[in-house]
Design a protein around this motif. Structure first.
Motif, PDB file in Angstrom:
ATOM      1  N   GLU A  23      -2.685  23.677  19.644  1.00 43.94           N
ATOM      2  CA  GLU A  23      -1.483  24.517  19.652  1.00 43.94           C
ATOM      3  C   GLU A  23      -0.222  23.666  19.714  1.00 43.94           C
ATOM      4  OE1 GLU A  23      -1.788  27.388  22.779  1.00 43.94           O
ATOM      5  OE2 GLU A  23      -3.312  28.553  21.732  1.00 43.94           O
ATOM      6  N   GLN A  24      -0.206  22.628  18.889  1.00 49.41           N
ATOM      7  CA  GLN A  24       0.977  21.776  18.816  1.00 49.41           C
ATOM      8  C   GLN A  24       1.022  21.075  17.461  1.00 49.41           C
ATOM      9  OE1 GLN A  24      -0.464  19.015  22.054  1.00 49.41           O
ATOM     10  NE2 GLN A  24       0.228  17.423  20.617  1.00 49.41           N
ATOM     11  N   ASN A  25       2.205  20.545  17.144  1.00 54.44           N
ATOM     12  CA  ASN A  25       2.384  19.786  15.909  1.00 54.44           C
ATOM     13  C   ASN A  25       2.118  18.313  16.171  1.00 54.44           C
ATOM     14  OD1 ASN A  25       3.140  22.027  14.425  1.00 54.44           O
ATOM     15  ND2 ASN A  25       5.314  21.787  14.947  1.00 54.44           N
ATOM     16  N   LEU A  26       1.501  17.664  15.193  1.00 51.14           N
ATOM     17  CA  LEU A  26       1.267  16.232  15.264  1.00 51.14           C
ATOM     18  C   LEU A  26       1.863  15.556  14.031  1.00 51.14           C
ATOM     19  CD1 LEU A  26      -2.462  15.872  16.423  1.00 51.14           C
ATOM     20  CD2 LEU A  26      -0.384  15.564  17.803  1.00 51.14           C
ATOM     21  N   ASN A  52     -11.475  14.421  20.208  1.00 56.21           N
ATOM     22  CA  ASN A  52     -12.131  15.719  20.161  1.00 56.21           C
ATOM     23  C   ASN A  52     -12.705  15.906  18.772  1.00 56.21           C
ATOM     24  OD1 ASN A  52     -12.487  18.590  19.643  1.00 56.21           O
ATOM     25  ND2 ASN A  52     -11.392  18.958  21.569  1.00 56.21           N
ATOM     26  N   PRO A  53     -14.011  16.110  18.625  1.00 57.19           N
ATOM     27  CA  PRO A  53     -14.616  16.237  17.298  1.00 57.19           C
ATOM     28  C   PRO A  53     -13.970  17.325  16.444  1.00 57.19           C
ATOM     29  CG  PRO A  53     -16.319  16.008  18.967  1.00 57.19           C
ATOM     30  CD  PRO A  53     -15.022  16.184  19.699  1.00 57.19           C
ATOM     31  N   LEU A  54     -13.585  18.434  17.061  1.00 57.19           N
ATOM     32  CA  LEU A  54     -12.961  19.510  16.302  1.00 57.19           C
ATOM     33  C   LEU A  54     -11.593  19.087  15.772  1.00 57.19           C
ATOM     34  CD1 LEU A  54     -13.883  22.627  18.500  1.00 57.19           C
ATOM     35  CD2 LEU A  54     -14.940  21.880  16.360  1.00 57.19           C
ATOM     36  N   VAL A  55     -10.842  18.379  16.609  1.00 60.81           N
ATOM     37  CA  VAL A  55      -9.534  17.886  16.169  1.00 60.81           C
ATOM     38  C   VAL A  55      -9.706  16.847  15.071  1.00 60.81           C
ATOM     39  CG1 VAL A  55      -7.458  16.643  16.859  1.00 60.81           C
ATOM     40  CG2 VAL A  55      -8.440  18.380  18.375  1.00 60.81           C
ATOM     41  N   GLN A  56     -10.667  15.942  15.259  1.00 64.62           N
ATOM     42  CA  GLN A  56     -10.913  14.912  14.254  1.00 64.62           C
ATOM     43  C   GLN A  56     -11.320  15.538  12.921  1.00 64.62           C
ATOM     44  OE1 GLN A  56     -10.456  11.713  14.577  1.00 64.62           O
ATOM     45  NE2 GLN A  56     -10.206  11.438  16.781  1.00 64.62           N
ATOM     46  N   LYS A  66       0.841  -1.196   0.000  1.00 70.70           N
ATOM     47  CA  LYS A  66       0.000   0.000   0.000  1.00 70.70           C
ATOM     48  C   LYS A  66       0.878   1.249   0.000  1.00 70.70           C
ATOM     49  CE  LYS A  66      -3.814  -2.222   2.497  1.00 70.70           C
ATOM     50  NZ  LYS A  66      -4.709  -2.157   3.692  1.00 70.70           N
ATOM     51  N   LEU A  67       0.262   2.395  -0.334  1.00 74.53           N
ATOM     52  CA  LEU A  67       0.983   3.660  -0.301  1.00 74.53           C
ATOM     53  C   LEU A  67       0.811   4.274   1.084  1.00 74.53           C
ATOM     54  CD1 LEU A  67       2.607   5.867  -1.683  1.00 74.53           C
ATOM     55  CD2 LEU A  67       0.450   6.895  -2.424  1.00 74.53           C
ATOM     56  N   ALA A  68       1.896   4.296   1.855  1.00 75.98           N
ATOM     57  CA  ALA A  68       1.869   4.851   3.206  1.00 75.98           C
ATOM     58  C   ALA A  68       2.189   6.345   3.156  1.00 75.98           C
ATOM     59  CB  ALA A  68       2.869   4.129   4.097  1.00 75.98           C
ATOM     60  N   VAL A  69       1.470   7.118   3.960  1.00 73.84           N
ATOM     61  CA  VAL A  69       1.623   8.575   4.008  1.00 73.84           C
ATOM     62  C   VAL A  69       1.979   8.992   5.426  1.00 73.84           C
ATOM     63  CG1 VAL A  69       0.510  10.800   3.585  1.00 73.84           C
ATOM     64  CG2 VAL A  69      -0.142   8.792   2.215  1.00 73.84           C
ATOM     65  N   THR A  70       2.996   9.825   5.544  1.00 73.16           N
ATOM     66  CA  THR A  70       3.367  10.421   6.827  1.00 73.16           C
ATOM     67  C   THR A  70       3.511  11.923   6.628  1.00 73.16           C
ATOM     68  OG1 THR A  70       4.574   8.421   7.463  1.00 73.16           O
ATOM     69  CG2 THR A  70       5.032  10.420   8.718  1.00 73.16           C
ATOM     70  N   ALA A  71       2.992  12.709   7.575  1.00 75.40           N
ATOM     71  CA  ALA A  71       3.084  14.167   7.448  1.00 75.40           C
ATOM     72  C   ALA A  71       3.081  14.798   8.832  1.00 75.40           C
ATOM     73  CB  ALA A  71       1.923  14.704   6.621  1.00 75.40           C
ATOM     74  N   SER A  72       3.600  15.991   8.879  1.00 72.79           N
ATOM     75  CA  SER A  72       3.573  16.774  10.114  1.00 72.79           C
ATOM     76  C   SER A  72       2.599  17.935   9.922  1.00 72.79           C
ATOM     77  CB  SER A  72       4.972  17.304  10.435  1.00 72.79           C
ATOM     78  OG  SER A  72       4.946  18.109  11.595  1.00 72.79           O
ATOM     79  N   VAL A  73       1.720  18.152  10.880  1.00 68.54           N
ATOM     80  CA  VAL A  73       0.705  19.196  10.756  1.00 68.54           C
ATOM     81  C   VAL A  73       0.565  19.954  12.075  1.00 68.54           C
ATOM     82  CG1 VAL A  73      -1.141  17.555  11.327  1.00 68.54           C
ATOM     83  CG2 VAL A  73      -1.696  19.679  10.122  1.00 68.54           C
ATOM     84  N   ARG A  74       0.398  21.249  11.950  1.00 71.97           N
ATOM     85  CA  ARG A  74       0.155  22.095  13.121  1.00 71.97           C
ATOM     86  C   ARG A  74      -1.342  22.131  13.383  1.00 71.97           C
ATOM     87  NH1 ARG A  74       2.716  24.220  17.600  1.00 71.97           N
ATOM     88  NH2 ARG A  74       1.644  26.122  18.275  1.00 71.97           N
ATOM     89  N   VAL A  75      -1.754  21.705  14.594  1.00 71.89           N
ATOM     90  CA  VAL A  75      -3.168  21.680  14.958  1.00 71.89           C
ATOM     91  C   VAL A  75      -3.448  22.896  15.842  1.00 71.89           C
ATOM     92  CG1 VAL A  75      -5.040  20.353  15.990  1.00 71.89           C
ATOM     93  CG2 VAL A  75      -3.145  19.172  14.860  1.00 71.89           C
ATOM     94  N   PRO A  76      -4.113  23.909  15.288  1.00 76.81           N
ATOM     95  CA  PRO A  76      -4.331  25.137  16.071  1.00 76.81           C
ATOM     96  C   PRO A  76      -5.099  24.904  17.362  1.00 76.81           C
ATOM     97  CG  PRO A  76      -4.840  25.497  13.747  1.00 76.81           C
ATOM     98  CD  PRO A  76      -4.646  24.025  13.931  1.00 76.81           C
ATOM     99  N   ILE A  77      -6.053  23.994  17.321  1.00 82.44           N
ATOM    100  CA  ILE A  77      -6.871  23.756  18.518  1.00 82.44           C
ATOM    101  C   ILE A  77      -6.005  23.275  19.676  1.00 82.44           C
ATOM    102  CG2 ILE A  77      -8.825  22.441  19.440  1.00 82.44           C
ATOM    103  CD1 ILE A  77      -9.830  22.232  16.541  1.00 82.44           C
TER     104      ILE A  77
END
Length: 270
Positions: free
Chosen positions: A183-186, A216-220, A170-181
């Motif tokens: 206030e941290q990177n995931l 958290n619904p907003l995070v999801q 399968k095609l695996a995807v990894t990324a870094s994202v800033r979650v404002p809610i």
């Protein structure tokens, strides 16, 4: 005076005749071997001429489509080749193109195709075409496989910190994202569904997850939207031989897309 005979009971003169017969047989075998070697050399020389003609014709196609690539590598299959020349029909011709690059319409990106392999079957080319380098070379069927480099796909996604790789088919995807809610990177991970749509490869990231992701619904909802941002269409540069894309799958070195075509011109008629 009594006659004398050879000790083995034969007659004088028989051994020289046998030696002459063996010598003639050896000479005949040598001549046949030399003739066979000459025919093999002539066969390969003729095949080399055909390979150069087809390579030139394919190169003209690429130039017309504004696609850059290394010199086509052409191999004519089937033996003996000379009988195919006389009949004007060839069992198979294999073409390898490396480092294809072409502009992507509507973007500044360039999709890089490290390798494209095409296997043409039941190829027709007249003796005059091979001799002059001008004329039509056609194939009844062509099966092709092109590999698209992952860095080209990442460039089209245009999001920082994205990595693509093959994992368990399968095609695996990894990324870094800033979650404002939060206030941290995931660091989020997931897989992408691959499909073919016309001349495009569609990379559809439908679900992402992360370690300790809060329920958290907003995070999801934010992560779901980010997954859509990672989804992209990868338009391929104009491929030779009018290949119609059929299937795409991930490999360690990129996305492999297969295509086929029927009644294909391998040449540009001049």
């Amino acid at each position: 005076m009594a006659d004398s005979y050879p000790a083995d009971g034969g007659t004088y003169g028989e051994k020289p005749r046998r030696r002459r017969g063996r010598r003639a047989l050896i000479i005949l075998i040598i001549l046949l071997l030399v003739l066979g070697a000459l025919l093999v050399v002539a066969d390969r020389v003729a095949a080399g001429v055909a390979e150069r003609v087809v390579a030139d014709q394919v190169d003209q196609q690429l130039t017309k489509k504004n696609v850059q690539a290394s010199a086509p590598e052409v191999t004519v299959g089937g033996f003996p080749f000379l009988t195919q020349v006389l009949g004007g029909r060839y069992d198979s011709i294999n073409v390898v193109l490396r480092d294809l690059q072409g502009p992507v319409q509507g973007t500044n990106a360039t999709v890089r195709v490290p390798e494209l392999t095409a296997d043409a079957r039941n190829v027709t080319a007249s003796l005059d075409t091979l001799r002059s380098g001008q004329g039509e070379v056609t194939a009844e069927t062509v099966q092709g496989t092109a590999t698209v480099a992952y860095d080209s796909v990442v460039a089209l996604i245009d999001q920082p910190g994205v990595e693509l790789r093959e994992q368990d088919g399968k095609l695996a995807v990894t990324a870094s994202v800033r979650v404002p809610i939060l206030e941290q990177n995931l660091t989020v991970r997931g897989t992408a569904k691959l499909t073919v749509q016309g001349t495009d490869i569609v990379v559809d990231v439908d679900q992402l997850t992360a370690d300790d992701l809060p329920e958290n619904p907003l995070v999801q909802s934010f992560i779901t939207g980010f997954a859509k941002d990672l989804s992209v269409k990868v338009p391929l540069p104009a491929l030779p031989f009018d290949l119609e894309l059929q299937e795409v799958r991930p490999l360690p070195n990129g996305l492999a897309v297969t295509g086929s075509a029927r009644n294909v011109s391998l040449s540009e008629v001049r």
